[in-house]
Structures are given as structure tokens and as C-alpha cells.
Design a protein around this motif. Structure first.
Motif, PDB file in Angstrom:
ATOM      1  N   ILE A   1      27.949  83.964 -58.095  1.00 52.12           N
ATOM      2  CA  ILE A   1      27.425  83.177 -59.212  1.00 52.12           C
ATOM      3  C   ILE A   1      26.760  84.108 -60.222  1.00 52.12           C
ATOM      4  O   ILE A   1      25.800  84.805 -59.882  1.00 52.12           O
ATOM      5  N   PRO A   2      27.212  84.129 -61.458  1.00 55.44           N
ATOM      6  CA  PRO A   2      26.592  84.996 -62.470  1.00 55.44           C
ATOM      7  C   PRO A   2      25.302  84.370 -62.984  1.00 55.44           C
ATOM      8  O   PRO A   2      25.056  83.177 -62.826  1.00 55.44           O
ATOM      9  N   ASP A   3      24.475  85.188 -63.618  1.00 56.47           N
ATOM     10  CA  ASP A   3      23.255  84.674 -64.222  1.00 56.47           C
ATOM     11  C   ASP A   3      23.591  83.821 -65.443  1.00 56.47           C
ATOM     12  O   ASP A   3      24.485  84.149 -66.225  1.00 56.47           O
ATOM     13  N   ASP A   4      22.848  82.727 -65.589  1.00 56.83           N
ATOM     14  CA  ASP A   4      22.982  81.879 -66.758  1.00 56.83           C
ATOM     15  C   ASP A   4      21.891  82.288 -67.746  1.00 56.83           C
ATOM     16  O   ASP A   4      20.724  81.919 -67.587  1.00 56.83           O
ATOM     17  N   ALA A   5      22.267  83.061 -68.753  1.00 60.88           N
ATOM     18  CA  ALA A   5      21.292  83.629 -69.678  1.00 60.88           C
ATOM     19  C   ALA A   5      20.520  82.547 -70.425  1.00 60.88           C
ATOM     20  O   ALA A   5      19.313  82.681 -70.667  1.00 60.88           O
ATOM     21  N   ALA A   6      21.193  81.462 -70.792  1.00 55.16           N
ATOM     22  CA  ALA A   6      20.528  80.395 -71.557  1.00 55.16           C
ATOM     23  C   ALA A   6      19.418  79.751 -70.722  1.00 55.16           C
ATOM     24  O   ALA A   6      18.324  79.487 -71.230  1.00 55.16           O
TER      25      ALA A   6
ATOM     26  N   GLY B   1       5.065  70.687 -63.031  1.00 53.02           N
ATOM     27  CA  GLY B   1       5.635  69.405 -63.425  1.00 53.02           C
ATOM     28  C   GLY B   1       5.921  69.341 -64.917  1.00 53.02           C
ATOM     29  O   GLY B   1       6.977  68.857 -65.347  1.00 53.02           O
ATOM     30  N   LYS B   2       4.989  69.826 -65.723  1.00 50.52           N
ATOM     31  CA  LYS B   2       5.193  69.840 -67.177  1.00 50.52           C
ATOM     32  C   LYS B   2       6.318  70.797 -67.562  1.00 50.52           C
ATOM     33  O   LYS B   2       7.129  70.490 -68.450  1.00 50.52           O
ATOM     34  N   ALA B   3       6.368  71.960 -66.900  1.00 54.33           N
ATOM     35  CA  ALA B   3       7.435  72.910 -67.199  1.00 54.33           C
ATOM     36  C   ALA B   3       8.794  72.318 -66.849  1.00 54.33           C
ATOM     37  O   ALA B   3       9.770  72.451 -67.601  1.00 54.33           O
ATOM     38  N   HIS B   4       8.847  71.641 -65.690  1.00 49.90           N
ATOM     39  CA  HIS B   4      10.104  71.008 -65.272  1.00 49.90           C
ATOM     40  C   HIS B   4      10.555  69.957 -66.283  1.00 49.90           C
ATOM     41  O   HIS B   4      11.742  69.906 -66.663  1.00 49.90           O
ATOM     42  N   ALA B   5       9.625  69.125 -66.730  1.00 49.63           N
ATOM     43  CA  ALA B   5       9.973  68.070 -67.684  1.00 49.63           C
ATOM     44  C   ALA B   5      10.517  68.653 -68.983  1.00 49.63           C
ATOM     45  O   ALA B   5      11.482  68.127 -69.560  1.00 49.63           O
ATOM     46  N   ARG B   6       9.931  69.740 -69.450  1.00 54.59           N
ATOM     47  CA  ARG B   6      10.397  70.352 -70.699  1.00 54.59           C
ATOM     48  C   ARG B   6      11.780  70.964 -70.522  1.00 54.59           C
ATOM     49  O   ARG B   6      12.638  70.863 -71.421  1.00 54.59           O
ATOM     50  N   LEU B   7      12.019  71.581 -69.383  1.00 53.79           N
ATOM     51  CA  LEU B   7      13.331  72.183 -69.151  1.00 53.79           C
ATOM     52  C   LEU B   7      14.414  71.115 -69.020  1.00 53.79           C
ATOM     53  O   LEU B   7      15.523  71.275 -69.541  1.00 53.79           O
ATOM     54  N   ILE B   8      14.092  70.031 -68.326  1.00 56.18           N
ATOM     55  CA  ILE B   8      15.057  68.937 -68.189  1.00 56.18           C
ATOM     56  C   ILE B   8      15.401  68.359 -69.559  1.00 56.18           C
ATOM     57  O   ILE B   8      16.566  68.059 -69.865  1.00 56.18           O
ATOM     58  N   ALA B   9      14.393  68.207 -70.416  1.00 52.51           N
ATOM     59  CA  ALA B   9      14.614  67.627 -71.743  1.00 52.51           C
ATOM     60  C   ALA B   9      15.354  68.568 -72.671  1.00 52.51           C
ATOM     61  O   ALA B   9      16.045  68.124 -73.602  1.00 52.51           O
ATOM     62  N   THR B  10      15.226  69.879 -72.433  1.00 53.36           N
ATOM     63  CA  THR B  10      15.795  70.868 -73.353  1.00 53.36           C
ATOM     64  C   THR B  10      17.195  71.305 -72.967  1.00 53.36           C
ATOM     65  O   THR B  10      18.073  71.457 -73.831  1.00 53.36           O
ATOM     66  N   LEU B  11      17.422  71.506 -71.670  1.00 56.09           N
ATOM     67  CA  LEU B  11      18.703  72.044 -71.215  1.00 56.09           C
ATOM     68  C   LEU B  11      19.709  70.923 -71.009  1.00 56.09           C
ATOM     69  O   LEU B  11      19.391  69.895 -70.403  1.00 56.09           O
ATOM     70  N   GLY B  12      20.912  71.114 -71.495  1.00 59.60           N
ATOM     71  CA  GLY B  12      21.954  70.104 -71.350  1.00 59.60           C
ATOM     72  C   GLY B  12      22.367  69.911 -69.903  1.00 59.60           C
ATOM     73  O   GLY B  12      22.076  70.742 -69.029  1.00 59.60           O
TER      74      GLY B  12
ATOM     75  N   GLU C   1      25.039  70.342 -68.550  1.00 63.36           N
ATOM     76  CA  GLU C   1      25.932  71.389 -68.042  1.00 63.36           C
ATOM     77  C   GLU C   1      25.168  72.593 -67.515  1.00 63.36           C
ATOM     78  O   GLU C   1      25.739  73.462 -66.841  1.00 63.36           O
ATOM     79  N   SER C   2      23.873  72.654 -67.778  1.00 66.58           N
ATOM     80  CA  SER C   2      23.062  73.786 -67.321  1.00 66.58           C
ATOM     81  C   SER C   2      22.903  73.762 -65.801  1.00 66.58           C
ATOM     82  O   SER C   2      22.721  72.697 -65.201  1.00 66.58           O
ATOM     83  N   PRO C   3      22.945  74.919 -65.158  1.00 73.80           N
ATOM     84  CA  PRO C   3      22.727  74.952 -63.707  1.00 73.80           C
ATOM     85  C   PRO C   3      21.355  74.459 -63.307  1.00 73.80           C
ATOM     86  O   PRO C   3      21.141  74.127 -62.141  1.00 73.80           O
ATOM     87  N   TYR C   4      20.426  74.384 -64.275  1.00 69.09           N
ATOM     88  CA  TYR C   4      19.087  73.923 -63.916  1.00 69.09           C
ATOM     89  C   TYR C   4      19.126  72.534 -63.287  1.00 69.09           C
ATOM     90  O   TYR C   4      18.377  72.234 -62.355  1.00 69.09           O
ATOM     91  N   HIS C   5      20.000  71.674 -63.774  1.00 69.64           N
ATOM     92  CA  HIS C   5      20.071  70.303 -63.264  1.00 69.64           C
ATOM     93  C   HIS C   5      20.593  70.265 -61.827  1.00 69.64           C
ATOM     94  O   HIS C   5      20.319  69.308 -61.101  1.00 69.64           O
TER      95      HIS C   5
END
Length: 355
Positions: A18-23, A316-327, A329-333
Motif C-alpha cells: 500500500i503506497p502512502d496517500d499524500a493528500a 474527536g475534533k480532529a477526526h470530525a474535521r478530517l471526515i468532513a474534509t476528505l472525500g 475515496e480517501s483511505p481515511y474513511h
């Protein structure tokens, strides 16, 4: 928010490919920069309240004659002391000078009375976060549990239930003997002085200020353990047995949390940061019980591997911001899961696959 369903994803993934997801990595760093400061007004009251509630409930469980009330008090003690004990994880990441006196206070109130002084974790857990160590044979907190035999999972939990006995032996027996037997002292330091799950891990000798912290913490835990095992001569057996039961339950909950903190699918190869994230687990809201079995920010364990310096109260706040910002398709989800038991089932099914 996307929550990954592990039920239909039982086949292990080749994570080293798995490569790094720079975004994702850039967004994680940029969006959460403001959350990197530990707030003493949150840490101290949370830790103190958890410890005081835990000890009050423990005392109630010991003193009352009503079995239902004793069981309820024991459950409260177990959960509250588990939360208080979980601050040991924060101690390993707190920047120097950020929380004056917190390490000392936690060890006196929690670490020593529970025989888990912070030296057992400090200097160990940070190796788990090292970019080239995670998931390898040099990682003290990693085993490929999903790739092991089916009996390894129940054994993993059973061993945890015996932790109070092991800690008493470690501090009440091995510490005093190590004072007169240098070879034993070295063995204890290398093999029995770390809260790790990798049996191959060997700990180096401490140096400088950390060595001084190690010595007084070990002395305190030794004295407490000796007092604990001799207490029945004065107090009878009930206080000791109740303490041991609460401690054992607390450790089993933590071991279950550890079991689902990662997917444990790496076979020893170094991994990218994104692969490490995808091998780790978030259990965000609305999961109703995660705050109990994964307290003090541990429900955001995958996010913590992206941002280990962010304090628990900001995850929790950081997670909420990342969920709202990253589409989507992002591996974050794909690092977010619904709860403990589906994850246990996924790992258990993986151990049954013939390889």
C-alpha cells in the motif's frame, strides 16, 4: 461519515504494497495543527476523578455485604480505574514540560497502586510508532494475530486475566531478588519490564533521568506489592481478592481493546504510514460503548497513528474535521469501524484460514 464494515472483508490485505496517500497525510497534518497542545484543565480533573471514583467504588465493593451492590461497585471500580490507568498511554506522548507534575501524580495515584508504573510503557510504546518498526519483529506491541492459530486469541485474553498475579511476582518477588542477583536483575529488565505483547522484545538498560524515574517507580511498586500480599494477615482475604478481581477485569478489557486496536495482518515487513493507518482501527461515534472499553482517546487509535502528538481530548475534533474534509475515496474513511465484536469476529475468522 463512512464506517467500514469488516464482516465482508475477512481476507488479509498485502499491506506492505500500500503506497502512502499524500493528500491524507498532508490534510491530517494541516487540519490538526491547532490541536497539538495538551490542556492541563482537562487532563488533571479527568485523571483525578477517574482514580477517586475507582478507589471509592473499590472500597465499597470490599466493605458492603450485599452481593449485588458489591458486584455493581466492582464494575464501576473496574471501568473507572481502567480509565485512570489508560492515561499511561498519554504519558508516553506528552511533550516535555506540557503537564508539570502529571507523571509524578499519575504514578503515585494510579501507576504504583495498580503495579503498572509508567516506566513499563515509556520508552516502549514510542517504538511502536517508529516508522520502520511498526508491524516488524522489532515492534514491542505487534503480533500478526490475524495470521496465527485460532487458539492464539483465547490464549491472548486468558494471559491478560492473570496479569495481577504476574505483576505481584514481578515486583514483590523478582525486584527484591534482583537486588542480590545481578543476572536475574538483567533478565527482569530485558524480559519483564515492558507492557509489550511481542515475546521476542528485549529492553535496553535505562539511562540518565529516565533511569532515576525507573528506580523510584520500581521501588514504589515493589513496596506496594509486598504490602498487598501481606495484607491478609491484617485485613483478611476479602480486600486482596476483590482488588485482584477488579484488576483482572480491568486488564481483560484492555486486552480486548488491544485485540481490536489493529487488524494484525502484517507479516513483519516495514509499512508505509498509510498502510499502518489501514492496519489500525478507529471506533468513532455513534458506537455507544467505545468510550468505556477504549477510553482516553483510544477509540481513535488509527488517527493516533497518523498524529501521535495530538492529545486525547482533541482527537474527536480532529477526526470530525478530517471526515468532513476528505472525500469518501480517501483511505481515511476505511479506518473507521462500527464496534468491538465485528472486529473480533473478523480477526477470529482470519485465524481459521489455512495458509
Amino acid at each position: 461519515m463512512t464506517v467500514h464494515d469488516p464482516i465482508f472483508a475477512s481476507a488479509p490485505v498485502n499491506r506492505k504494497a500500500i503506497p502512502d496517500d499524500a493528500a491524507m497525510l498532508r490534510a491530517a497534518a494541516d487540519l490538526t495543527r491547532e490541536y497539538s497542545v495538551a490542556n492541563p484543565a482537562i487532563y488533571w480533573p479527568d485523571m483525578l476523578a477517574s482514580a477517586l471514583l475507582g478507589y471509592a467504588a473499590l472500597a465499597t465493593a470490599i466493605m458492603v455485604d450485599s452481593v449485588p451492590l458489591a458486584l455493581l461497585s466492582g464494575l464501576v471500580a473496574m471501568l473507572a480505574l481502567y480509565r485512570a490507568a489508560s492515561f499511561i498511554h498519554e504519558l508516553t506522548h506528552i511533550r516535555k514540560g506540557a503537564l508539570p507534575g502529571f507523571r509524578l501524580g499519575w504514578n503515585l495515584l494510579v501507576g504504583i497502586p495498580l503495579m503498572i508504573p509508567s516506566f513499563l510503557y515509556e520508552g516502549v510504546h514510542t517504538q511502536h510508532h517508529a516508522r520502520t518498526r511498526y508491524g516488524t519483529a522489532d515492534d514491542p506491541e505487534y503480533l500478526p494475530l490475524a495470521l496465527m492459530k485460532p487458539w492464539s486469541l483465547p490464549l491472548f485474553i486468558i494471559v491478560a486475566s492473570l496479569a495481577p498475579i504476574g505483576l505481584i511476582l514481578r515486583f514483590a518477588v523478582l525486584t527484591p531478588l534482583g537486588l542480590v542477583l545481578p543476572s536475574l536483575r538483567r533478565l527482569v529488565r530485558e524480559k519483564y519490564s515492558a507492557l509489550s505483547i511481542n515475546p521476542a522484545y528485549r529492553r535496553r538498560a535505562p539511562e540518565g533521568e529516565f533511569r532515576r524515574q525507573w528506580l523510584w517507580q520500581e521501588a514504589g511498586a515493589c513496596l506496594f506489592a509486598i504490602a498487598l500480599v501481606t495484607s491478609p494477615a491484617v485485613l483478611g482475604w476479602k480486600p486482596l481478592l476483590v482488588y485482584m478481581a477488579v484488576h483482572s477485569g480491568m486488564t481483560v478489557i484492555n486486552q480486548l481493546r488491544t485485540l481490536v486496536a489493529h487488524l494484525w495482518e502484517n507479516e513483519g515487513e516495514a509499512m508505509t504510514v498509510t498502510a499502518q493507518y489501514l492496519d489500525s482501527v478507529n471506533v468513532p461515534p455513534p458506537s455507544p460503548f467505545a468510550a468505556l472499553w477504549a477510553p482516553v482517546g483510544l477509540r481513535y487509535h488509527a488517527l493516533h497513528h497518523l498524529l501521535p502528538s495530538v492529545p486525547y481530548h482533541a482527537l474527536g475534533k480532529a477526526h470530525a474535521r478530517l471526515i468532513a474534509t476528505l472525500g469518501t475515496e480517501s483511505p481515511y474513511h476505511r479506518g473507521n469501524y462500527a464496534g468491538m465484536w465485528p472486529l473480533v469476529g473478523k480477526i477470529a475468522r482470519s485465524t481459521m484460514v489455512k495458509r
